[in-house]
Motif scaffolding. Structure first.
Motif, short mmCIF file in Angstrom:
data_model
loop_
_atom_site.label_atom_id
_atom_site.label_comp_id
_atom_site.label_asym_id
_atom_site.label_seq_id
_atom_site.Cartn_x
_atom_site.Cartn_y
_atom_site.Cartn_z
N ILE A 53 0.94 -1.25 -0.12
CA ILE A 53 0.03 -0.01 0.00
C ILE A 53 0.73 1.46 -0.05
CG2 ILE A 53 -1.65 1.39 1.36
CD1 ILE A 53 -2.79 -1.38 2.31
N ILE A 54 0.68 2.13 -0.93
CA ILE A 54 1.33 3.35 -0.96
C ILE A 54 0.21 4.47 -0.71
CG2 ILE A 54 2.56 5.04 -2.50
CD1 ILE A 54 3.53 2.61 -4.05
N GLY A 55 0.33 5.26 0.45
CA GLY A 55 -0.46 6.19 0.67
C GLY A 55 0.44 7.65 0.51
N HIS A 56 -0.27 8.54 -0.37
CA HIS A 56 0.28 9.73 -0.66
C HIS A 56 -0.32 10.97 0.20
CE1 HIS A 56 0.93 13.42 -3.20
NE2 HIS A 56 2.11 13.35 -2.80
N VAL A 79 4.54 5.42 2.94
CA VAL A 79 3.97 6.62 3.00
C VAL A 79 4.64 7.94 2.76
CG1 VAL A 79 2.88 8.04 4.77
CG2 VAL A 79 2.86 5.56 5.08
N VAL A 80 4.06 8.42 1.52
CA VAL A 80 4.86 9.75 1.06
C VAL A 80 4.21 10.90 1.30
CG1 VAL A 80 5.55 10.46 -1.15
CG2 VAL A 80 5.19 8.19 -0.97
N ASP A 81 4.98 12.06 1.84
CA ASP A 81 4.49 13.51 2.00
C ASP A 81 3.58 13.58 3.31
OD1 ASP A 81 4.81 16.29 1.21
OD2 ASP A 81 3.27 15.97 -0.06
N ILE A 82 3.61 12.72 4.17
CA ILE A 82 3.03 13.05 5.29
C ILE A 82 3.61 12.21 6.54
CG2 ILE A 82 1.00 11.24 5.18
CD1 ILE A 82 -0.91 13.62 6.04
#
Length: 104
Positions: A53-56, A79-82
């Motif tokens: 899972i990728i969460g942006h 997880v990207v940018d948070i």
């Protein structure tokens, strides 16, 4: 150019719009608990086993919540940018300006 196209060369990719975004259902209720359950329901409905899972940005919050609540249902979390912290509300002045626009 979408990274999803690159990932799709090696993986099955699902691009999921969160509730009240894009093509997903729009409702009056909106919170991270619901978004987390929406993600769990999507994974179950599509019988996805051990997803990565990728969460942006905002999508990272329900992704992190999902990993904590359902650790056995995923393989990897990115997880990207948070970050897993509280963020102060800082968009009110932008939303107020948008509401003041006369669309007629």
């Amino acid at each position: 150019f979408s990274l999803a196209k690159v990932f799709a060369e090696s993986f099955t990719v699902y691009l999921v719009d969160q509730r009240n975004h894009g093509q997903s259902p729009h409702t009056e209720e909106f919170n991270y608990k619901l978004l987390t359950e929406d993600l769990a329901n999507f994974i179950r409905e599509h019988q996805i086993e051990k997803p990565h899972i990728i969460g942006h940005s905002m999508g990272g919050k329900p992704a992190m919540n999902f990993a904590v609540k359902y650790p056995d249902l995923l393989d990897k979390l990115i997880v990207v940018d948070i970050a897993p912290k509280s963020y102060p509300v800082h968009h009110d002045h932008i939303l107020d300006g948008l509401h003041d626009i006369d669309l007629n």
